[in-house]
Write a protein that holds these residues in place. Sequence first.
Motif, PDB file in Angstrom:
ATOM      1  N   GLN A 229       0.757  -1.044   0.048  1.00 56.19           N
ATOM      2  CA  GLN A 229      -0.049   0.202  -0.058  1.00 56.19           C
ATOM      3  C   GLN A 229       0.745   1.345  -0.098  1.00 56.19           C
ATOM      4  OE1 GLN A 229      -3.075  -1.618   3.272  1.00 56.19           O
ATOM      5  NE2 GLN A 229      -4.063   0.051   2.019  1.00 56.19           N
ATOM      6  N   GLY A 230       1.872   1.149  -0.634  1.00 54.78           N
ATOM      7  CA  GLY A 230       2.665   2.416  -0.896  1.00 54.78           C
ATOM      8  C   GLY A 230       2.818   2.819  -2.499  1.00 54.78           C
ATOM      9  N   ALA A 231       3.557   3.817  -2.644  1.00 57.25           N
ATOM     10  CA  ALA A 231       3.567   4.513  -3.987  1.00 57.25           C
ATOM     11  C   ALA A 231       4.649   4.049  -4.943  1.00 57.25           C
ATOM     12  CB  ALA A 231       3.508   5.929  -4.117  1.00 57.25           C
ATOM     13  N   ILE A 232       4.239   3.741  -6.283  1.00 54.46           N
ATOM     14  CA  ILE A 232       5.365   3.487  -7.229  1.00 54.46           C
ATOM     15  C   ILE A 232       5.284   4.189  -8.428  1.00 54.46           C
ATOM     16  CG2 ILE A 232       6.145   1.452  -8.810  1.00 54.46           C
ATOM     17  CD1 ILE A 232       4.693  -0.653  -6.845  1.00 54.46           C
ATOM     18  N   VAL A 233       6.323   4.817  -8.864  1.00 51.84           N
ATOM     19  CA  VAL A 233       6.332   5.499  -9.811  1.00 51.84           C
ATOM     20  C   VAL A 233       6.644   4.450 -10.995  1.00 51.84           C
ATOM     21  CG1 VAL A 233       7.537   7.452 -11.118  1.00 51.84           C
ATOM     22  CG2 VAL A 233       6.844   7.709  -8.767  1.00 51.84           C
ATOM     23  N   VAL A 234       5.889   4.484 -12.050  1.00 52.27           N
ATOM     24  CA  VAL A 234       6.108   3.225 -13.053  1.00 52.27           C
ATOM     25  C   VAL A 234       6.425   4.152 -14.171  1.00 52.27           C
ATOM     26  CG1 VAL A 234       5.004   1.723 -14.320  1.00 52.27           C
ATOM     27  CG2 VAL A 234       4.371   2.020 -12.084  1.00 52.27           C
ATOM     28  N   ALA A 235       7.698   4.366 -14.446  1.00 50.52           N
ATOM     29  CA  ALA A 235       8.349   5.082 -15.635  1.00 50.52           C
ATOM     30  C   ALA A 235       8.631   4.323 -16.651  1.00 50.52           C
ATOM     31  CB  ALA A 235       9.665   5.854 -15.162  1.00 50.52           C
ATOM     32  N   SER A 236       8.512   2.836 -16.788  1.00 50.96           N
ATOM     33  CA  SER A 236       8.586   2.199 -17.783  1.00 50.96           C
ATOM     34  C   SER A 236       7.261   1.999 -18.381  1.00 50.96           C
ATOM     35  CB  SER A 236       9.054   0.792 -17.325  1.00 50.96           C
ATOM     36  OG  SER A 236      10.469   0.579 -17.098  1.00 50.96           O
ATOM     37  N   PRO A 237       6.995   1.906 -19.794  1.00 52.22           N
ATOM     38  CA  PRO A 237       5.787   1.792 -20.579  1.00 52.22           C
ATOM     39  C   PRO A 237       5.071   0.615 -20.107  1.00 52.22           C
ATOM     40  CG  PRO A 237       7.471   1.581 -22.033  1.00 52.22           C
ATOM     41  CD  PRO A 237       8.281   2.017 -20.943  1.00 52.22           C
ATOM     42  N   LEU A 238       3.687   0.506 -19.630  1.00 48.45           N
ATOM     43  CA  LEU A 238       2.952  -0.605 -19.377  1.00 48.45           C
ATOM     44  C   LEU A 238       2.803  -1.543 -20.479  1.00 48.45           C
ATOM     45  CD1 LEU A 238       0.026   0.956 -17.132  1.00 48.45           C
ATOM     46  CD2 LEU A 238       2.051  -0.298 -16.475  1.00 48.45           C
ATOM     47  N   PHE A 239       2.943  -1.133 -21.833  1.00 50.65           N
ATOM     48  CA  PHE A 239       2.823  -1.977 -23.011  1.00 50.65           C
ATOM     49  C   PHE A 239       4.014  -2.904 -22.955  1.00 50.65           C
ATOM     50  CE2 PHE A 239       4.916   1.741 -25.014  1.00 50.65           C
ATOM     51  CZ  PHE A 239       6.125   1.043 -25.564  1.00 50.65           C
ATOM     52  N   HIS A 240       4.950  -2.868 -22.078  1.00 55.21           N
ATOM     53  CA  HIS A 240       6.173  -3.439 -22.309  1.00 55.21           C
ATOM     54  C   HIS A 240       6.246  -4.498 -20.730  1.00 55.21           C
ATOM     55  CE1 HIS A 240      10.649  -4.677 -21.999  1.00 55.21           C
ATOM     56  NE2 HIS A 240      10.421  -4.608 -23.418  1.00 55.21           N
ATOM     57  N   SER A 241       7.062  -5.555 -21.032  1.00 51.50           N
ATOM     58  CA  SER A 241       6.764  -6.586 -19.813  1.00 51.50           C
ATOM     59  C   SER A 241       7.368  -5.951 -18.708  1.00 51.50           C
ATOM     60  CB  SER A 241       7.389  -8.005 -20.270  1.00 51.50           C
ATOM     61  OG  SER A 241       8.756  -7.681 -20.668  1.00 51.50           O
ATOM     62  N   THR A 242       8.267  -4.908 -18.570  1.00 50.96           N
ATOM     63  CA  THR A 242       8.693  -4.522 -17.487  1.00 50.96           C
ATOM     64  C   THR A 242       7.707  -3.833 -16.458  1.00 50.96           C
ATOM     65  OG1 THR A 242      11.115  -4.747 -18.134  1.00 50.96           O
ATOM     66  CG2 THR A 242      10.644  -3.117 -16.569  1.00 50.96           C
ATOM     67  N   GLY A 243       7.175  -2.713 -17.281  1.00 50.59           N
ATOM     68  CA  GLY A 243       6.366  -2.053 -16.498  1.00 50.59           C
ATOM     69  C   GLY A 243       4.973  -2.728 -16.324  1.00 50.59           C
TER      70      GLY A 243
END
Length: 533
Positions: A229-243
Amino acid sequence: MSALENLHAVLRMHQIGIVNLLRPDHLVSAAIRNARLGPQAALIMKAAIEHPHAPALTDERGTLNYRQLDEQSNALARALKDLKFPDKSVIGVLARDHRGLVLTISAAARAGLRLALMNTGLAAQQFAEVVARENVRAVLYDSEFAGLIDALPDAVPRYLTWADEGAADKTIDMLIAGQPVTPLPLPDRPAGFIILTSGTTGLPKGAPRTKVSPLASALIADRIPFPRQGAIVVASPLFHSTGFGAWTVGMSLADHAVLLRRIDAESILRAIAEHKAQMLVAVPTMLTRILSLDPRILDKYDTSTLRTVFVAGSPLAPELTNRFQDRFGEVIYNVYGSTEVAVASVAQPAESRRAPGTVGRPPVTVHVAVYDDEGRRIDRPHTTGRVFVRTGIPFEGYTDGQHKQIIDGFMSTGDRGHFDDHGLLHIDGREDDMIISGGENVYPLEVENLLAERDDVVEAAVIGVDDPEFGRRLRAFIVPTEDASRDPQEIRDYVKALLARYKVPRDVVFIDELPRNPTGKVIRRDLPTGPLP
């Protein structure tokens, strides 16, 4: 996977907080939803039940909590059902990271539709070819990509996930409006999704995932500390497997995903500071750009809450790891994997300090092996071979019918690497990047990492070009710092002093930036190979 591995994975999920073995009633209902929807929609539902008021995502339009995200997903799913596509039909989404993309991912699963996650870096012809190959029946897209959409036949319906001023097509907000927010009946089985490979050597392949094991979250989170329940900044695109993978695990812990539609180095720091984020998901080039900021800008943002930087997508230079951790603390978790095998290994901060350049060890349920060119397993340390992985998330093969080579249940990654004396994996380079110069094998990654250690080099890429004497010779492309002397002979002398002579680049070219795709990988085919001026 063996029964013992399954048990280990379940126990790790309990320790991490992904599941609660003390609430078997919750486990059973969650397992049913996962088996019939797939993990993304199922996890949003789970979080909406257990943490309805917790923030689910923040984008430019504000914040949605998990109840709102769940209800809007239901409404959009009903709208998609109204389009009357046959079950398991493929729809495509071409969008940057924002609520429209997340709603589309969740709603497609609830509507029993298969979702193809399109790469925003595709050219118009590539996009049209992928849409045709995957038999995409409708496309949801951001209005900035209207030029790509124009390449499709008029008969393909299209809807806007993000509308800039003057956009003409109907938006998903219009589709949602007036629809009930109550859940639809669960599909009999998940329709699944398709993630495209990076396509650095040609048209991206489609890598489908129809049935994802509920233990998959353990594979990603076993060696990487995720917040609860913390915050994650997702700077990798969600269309790629990493994000996509990191966001999915974050939902299993009811985390708050901070999504950036437009990304630059300062916006990442601003998001970490504003949301007191404990985790950043990024590709290596983003770390380079952060460190290139003026020190006054770096000091402007409080990033003291940051505990984990999940880095994947392309090789991470040891020098970059050290510089970033010297500035931000021991936070980098270097993830090695691919669209096909998911996470193969993770280097934790202490491992990267002890063995610079390592990609660490495999997580629970994953096994990594190295084979020679005749298919024999290599057990000796410091002996380079072909890297193969056996994972708890089996690859289904590409949508064009092709498959990776498999030996003894292990699948090829296309990389060459070795283990060191401590059992840590090191990647020496891509098989198809190897350069044979004067009869000697050279892997560009070694030279690139060495060049990156120089204070006057921001980043570098090395390729092979035709040579009448040696067959192939090395050409180095260097992005220099502003105060660099830009002396090619100085670069050659530097490499010659530290590596074998056949690894010295004959050509040294200084450029402003390396060509990269949206996931940060260098597009080597776009580097010039012809005669230099």
